[in-house]
Design a protein around this motif. Structure first.
Motif, short mmCIF file in Angstrom:
data_model
loop_
_atom_site.label_atom_id
_atom_site.label_comp_id
_atom_site.label_asym_id
_atom_site.label_seq_id
_atom_site.Cartn_x
_atom_site.Cartn_y
_atom_site.Cartn_z
N TRP A 3 0.84 -1.19 0.00
CA TRP A 3 0.00 0.00 0.00
C TRP A 3 0.88 1.24 0.00
O TRP A 3 2.03 1.21 0.43
CB TRP A 3 -0.90 0.01 1.23
N TRP A 32 -3.89 8.63 -4.72
CA TRP A 32 -4.04 7.20 -4.44
C TRP A 32 -5.08 6.54 -5.34
O TRP A 32 -5.31 5.33 -5.25
CB TRP A 32 -4.44 6.98 -2.99
N ASN A 88 -3.92 4.43 3.67
CA ASN A 88 -4.61 3.67 2.63
C ASN A 88 -4.27 2.20 2.80
O ASN A 88 -3.11 1.81 2.71
CB ASN A 88 -4.15 4.18 1.26
N GLN A 89 -5.31 1.40 3.04
CA GLN A 89 -5.10 -0.05 3.12
C GLN A 89 -6.04 -0.76 2.15
O GLN A 89 -6.73 -1.69 2.53
CB GLN A 89 -5.28 -0.54 4.55
N SER A 90 -6.05 -0.27 0.93
CA SER A 90 -6.78 -0.86 -0.18
C SER A 90 -8.29 -0.80 -0.01
O SER A 90 -8.94 0.01 -0.65
CB SER A 90 -6.31 -2.29 -0.42
#
Length: 150
Positions: A3, A32, A88-90
């Protein structure tokens, strides 16, 4: 899976800091590729930063004299009192606002006629979950997590 690195923004006390935080959040989410959550995240970021500036700073903190992003120490030598971090963790995005107070955020009772006090209700409605963590002797972090739609 890898990430992107978390993104951070240091904010000084001042009338323009919530606006700077919103712009930072939207720009970061676009970089992102997560524009689909930008509207909700920027509203929550604005509420959390505003609450930190309004309720968590010591009375002696000057307001309105310096706004914008700080990389640590300001020209006067003081450290920016509020820190915004986006992670951001997908499938999830988290926003976290750190301030120097250990006072917990309080949600006001719903009042259709109140002119203020609805910020945390908005945070609750727009995020998957939210909360805070006390950093003993170092303030607190108020955070919110959002689901990224497919």
């Amino acid at each position: 899976m890898s990430w992107p690195a978390p993104a951070s923004c240091a904010l000084r006390a001042g009338a323009g800091s919530a606006s700077v935080a919103r712009r930072f959040a939207v720009q970061t989410l676009r970089e992102w590729g997560l524009s689909q959550v930008a509207d909700d995240v920027q509203l929550v970021v604005s509420e959390l930063v505003t609450n930190a500036l309004r309720h968590a700073l010591p009375d002696e903190t000057p307001t309105g004299i310096s706004t914008g992003i700080s990389t640590g120490a300001s020209a006067g030598g003081s450290v920016a009192p509020v820190q915004l971090r986006l992670i951001n963790q997908s499938v999830h995005v988290a926003c976290a606002v750190r301030d120097p107070s250990e006072r917990v955020p309080l949600m006001c009772p719903e009042d259709d006629f109140a002119e203020s006090g609805r910020g945390l209700l908005l945070v609750q409605e727009l995020s998957l979950t939210w909360g805070w963590t006390i950093l003993r002797g170092n303030g607190k972090v108020v955070w919110a997590i959002f689901t990224v739609p497919d």
